[in-house]
Write an enzyme that holds these catalytic residues in place. Structure first.
Site, PDB file in Angstrom:
ATOM      1  N   GLU A 118       0.845  -1.214   0.000  1.00  0.00           N
ATOM      2  CA  GLU A 118       0.000   0.000   0.000  1.00  0.00           C
ATOM      3  C   GLU A 118       0.872   1.253   0.000  1.00  0.00           C
ATOM      4  O   GLU A 118       0.587   2.236  -0.698  1.00  0.00           O
ATOM      5  CB  GLU A 118      -0.929  -0.009   1.206  1.00  0.00           C
ATOM      6  CG  GLU A 118      -1.944  -1.152   1.158  1.00  0.00           C
ATOM      7  CD  GLU A 118      -2.919  -1.087   2.328  1.00  0.00           C
ATOM      8  OE1 GLU A 118      -4.001  -0.544   2.139  1.00  0.00           O
ATOM      9  OE2 GLU A 118      -2.573  -1.589   3.426  1.00  0.00           O
ATOM     10  N   GLU A 138      -3.632 -10.331   4.202  1.00  0.00           N
ATOM     11  CA  GLU A 138      -4.710  -9.862   5.078  1.00  0.00           C
ATOM     12  C   GLU A 138      -5.751 -10.954   5.309  1.00  0.00           C
ATOM     13  O   GLU A 138      -6.264 -11.120   6.413  1.00  0.00           O
ATOM     14  CB  GLU A 138      -5.370  -8.608   4.482  1.00  0.00           C
ATOM     15  CG  GLU A 138      -4.610  -7.318   4.745  1.00  0.00           C
ATOM     16  CD  GLU A 138      -3.438  -7.071   3.795  1.00  0.00           C
ATOM     17  OE1 GLU A 138      -3.065  -7.996   3.035  1.00  0.00           O
ATOM     18  OE2 GLU A 138      -2.885  -5.964   3.835  1.00  0.00           O
TER      19      GLU A 138
HETATM   20  C1  1HE Z   1       6.955  -8.247  12.164  1.00  0.00           C
HETATM   21  C2  1HE Z   1       6.242  -8.151  10.951  1.00  0.00           C
HETATM   22  C3  1HE Z   1       4.994  -7.440  10.966  1.00  0.00           C
HETATM   23  C4  1HE Z   1       8.016  -9.291  10.569  1.00  0.00           C
HETATM   24  N1  1HE Z   1       4.605  -6.904  12.142  1.00  0.00           N
HETATM   25  N2  1HE Z   1       6.520  -7.698  13.287  1.00  0.00           N
HETATM   26  N3  1HE Z   1       2.260  -8.508   7.302  1.00  0.00           N
HETATM   27  C5  1HE Z   1       2.482  -9.822   7.279  1.00  0.00           C
HETATM   28  O1  1HE Z   1       1.620 -10.651   7.518  1.00  0.00           O
HETATM   29  C6  1HE Z   1       3.895 -10.227   6.995  1.00  0.00           C
HETATM   30  C7  1HE Z   1       4.508 -10.894   8.201  1.00  0.00           C
HETATM   31  N4  1HE Z   1       5.924 -11.124   8.053  1.00  0.00           N
HETATM   32  C8  1HE Z   1       6.428 -12.180   7.353  1.00  0.00           C
HETATM   33  O2  1HE Z   1       5.729 -12.926   6.685  1.00  0.00           O
HETATM   34  C9  1HE Z   1       7.915 -12.393   7.444  1.00  0.00           C
HETATM   35  O3  1HE Z   1       8.379 -11.726   8.606  1.00  0.00           O
HETATM   36  C10 1HE Z   1       8.711 -11.875   6.213  1.00  0.00           C
HETATM   37  C11 1HE Z   1       8.404 -12.752   4.991  1.00  0.00           C
HETATM   38  C12 1HE Z   1       8.409 -10.409   5.906  1.00  0.00           C
HETATM   39  C13 1HE Z   1      10.229 -11.939   6.520  1.00  0.00           C
HETATM   40  O4  1HE Z   1      10.565 -13.249   6.981  1.00  0.00           O
HETATM   41  P1  1HE Z   1      11.948 -13.462   7.774  1.00  0.00           P
HETATM   42  O5  1HE Z   1      12.070 -14.942   8.011  1.00  0.00           O
HETATM   43  O6  1HE Z   1      13.056 -12.771   7.051  1.00  0.00           O
HETATM   44  O7  1HE Z   1      11.782 -12.659   9.169  1.00  0.00           O
HETATM   45  P2  1HE Z   1      10.971 -13.075  10.504  1.00  0.00           P
HETATM   46  O8  1HE Z   1      11.825 -13.949  11.346  1.00  0.00           O
HETATM   47  O9  1HE Z   1       9.618 -13.598  10.166  1.00  0.00           O
HETATM   48  O10 1HE Z   1      10.748 -11.664  11.183  1.00  0.00           O
HETATM   49  C14 1HE Z   1      11.819 -10.948  11.776  1.00  0.00           C
HETATM   50  C15 1HE Z   1      11.229 -10.130  12.895  1.00  0.00           C
HETATM   51  O11 1HE Z   1      10.351  -9.154  12.321  1.00  0.00           O
HETATM   52  C16 1HE Z   1      10.380 -10.949  13.858  1.00  0.00           C
HETATM   53  O12 1HE Z   1      10.467 -10.339  15.123  1.00  0.00           O
HETATM   54  P3  1HE Z   1      11.451 -10.950  16.282  1.00  0.00           P
HETATM   55  O13 1HE Z   1      11.262 -10.012  17.426  1.00  0.00           O
HETATM   56  O14 1HE Z   1      10.958 -12.352  16.512  1.00  0.00           O
HETATM   57  O15 1HE Z   1      12.828 -10.913  15.671  1.00  0.00           O
HETATM   58  C17 1HE Z   1       8.972 -10.735  13.315  1.00  0.00           C
HETATM   59  O16 1HE Z   1       7.982 -10.910  14.296  1.00  0.00           O
HETATM   60  C18 1HE Z   1       9.052  -9.290  12.898  1.00  0.00           C
HETATM   61  N5  1HE Z   1       8.048  -8.965  11.876  1.00  0.00           N
HETATM   62  N6  1HE Z   1       6.929  -8.808   9.985  1.00  0.00           N
HETATM   63  C19 1HE Z   1       5.354  -7.036  13.261  1.00  0.00           C
HETATM   64  N7  1HE Z   1       4.260  -7.258   9.868  1.00  0.00           N
HETATM   65  C20 1HE Z   1      -3.256  -0.760   7.228  1.00  0.00           C
HETATM   66  S1  1HE Z   1      -3.714  -2.348   6.989  1.00  0.00           S
HETATM   67  C21 1HE Z   1      -2.336  -3.198   6.423  1.00  0.00           C
HETATM   68  C22 1HE Z   1      -2.493  -4.624   6.727  1.00  0.00           C
HETATM   69  C23 1HE Z   1      -1.237  -5.381   6.594  1.00  0.00           C
HETATM   70  O17 1HE Z   1      -0.189  -4.856   6.338  1.00  0.00           O
HETATM   71  S2  1HE Z   1      -1.379  -7.062   6.803  1.00  0.00           S
HETATM   72  C24 1HE Z   1       0.189  -7.685   6.419  1.00  0.00           C
HETATM   73  C25 1HE Z   1       0.996  -7.911   7.644  1.00  0.00           C
END
Ligand code: 1HE
Length: 264
Positions: A118, A138
């Protein structure tokens, strides 16, 4: 060149300056540049306080991923009304980018997910490194887009493709994203910010009146009914061509002193 943080931007954003172009970088790589409120409001502050001499902006990201979307850790605490207000806040900020004073070029790589896509869609030009992948998880998270994605993304790729991504969790890779219209350029890994900067510097040499017409008038005309659209186009054309800058540029071409289209 690093820019002193006179805007008091949060540490999740950093700024550098290169001539007429400012590069604003999402700087939260440990959380894959997930967008928390502090970062989104910082972007608003940046885009609404651009110095007058900035002619274009590059939106870049630190780390391997452009942006993993909404910070899901902040979402869990919101009730319905707060959710609505939060979405409206994102709308306000992303409109400040799309309809801000200068063109914005986004440099994409790795995850461009949900709110990250977005955000990218609010830029005017998108450059994707080969590592880029796009998704709208989402549906699987039990939420909906809230950062203007249902308005902007169908304009880029069509509502059917977006619905497919949201319903099935389908991911688009960089090449598919280019074909579908999510990016206008694709470059090798590591080359995205440099390409975005090159494009922004080129954009910065345009007449400010033309850039204004392209970012402000074109999207409005494209959405208007043709009758009003043609009229708005004529008005915008007259305003742009009436400027001294336009006259100087046309005279320079006629005198053989300006670039030809084939020189680029
Ligand atoms: C996060 C987020 C996040 C990572 N919010 N903390 N977005 C999603 O559903 C995408 C979610 N994220 C993922 O699928 C993966 O993290 C990735 C593919 C982007 C990257 O994977 P990877 O293996 O490189 O990293 P990771 O181990 O999953 O994440 C690293 C850290 O980032 C980890 O935190 P840590 O404290 O355990 O190290 C994750 O929790 C954190 N992290 N993504 C919070 N999104 C206005 S409406 C909009 C609606 C949306 O955007 S929905 C989509 C949400």
């Amino acid at each position: 060149m690093p820019v002193p943080n006179t805007l008091n931007l949060p540490s999740t954003l950093s700024l550098t300056r290169s001539g007429d172009v400012t590069v604003v970088t999402l700087n939260r790589p440990d959380k894959r540049n997930a967008l928390n409120d502090e970062t989104v409001l910082g972007l608003e502050h940046f885009f609404t306080h651009l110095p007058d001499d900035v002619r274009a902006v590059v939106l870049a990201a630190e780390g391997d991923h452009f942006c993993a979307g909404l910070d899901l850790a902040e979402l869990t605490e919101r009730n319905t009304l707060e959710g609505l207000q939060h979405s409206r806040m994102w709308h306000r900020v992303f409109e400040a980018i799309e309809f801000g004073p200068v063109p914005v070029v986004a440099a994409l790589k790795g995850a461009v997910i949900g709110g990250g896509l977005e955000l990218a869609a609010a830029a005017h030009v998108r450059v994707a490194e080969r590592s880029t992948f796009y998704a709208f998880p989402e549906g699987m998270r039990g939420i909906f887009v809230g950062g203007g994605g249902s308005v902007r993304v169908p304009r880029l790729m069509g509502a059917a493709r977006m619905a497919d991504m949201m319903l099935t969790g389908r991911r688009y890779d960089a090449a598919e994203g280019l074909t579908a219209g999510l990016s206008q350029y694709i470059v090798e890994d590591g080359a995205g910010t440099a390409k975005a900067l090159e494009l922004a510097q080129q954009i910065a040499t345009n007449s400010p009146a033309s850039n204004y017409a392209i970012t402000q008038a074109l999207p409005r005309i494209a959405e208007a009914n043709p009758r009003e659209g043609y009229f708005m186009e004529a008005m915008m054309a007259a305003i742009a061509q009436g400027s001294d800058d336009a006259k100087d540029r046309m005279r320079a071409f006629l005198d053989g002193k300006a670039q030809k289209v084939t020189d680029r």
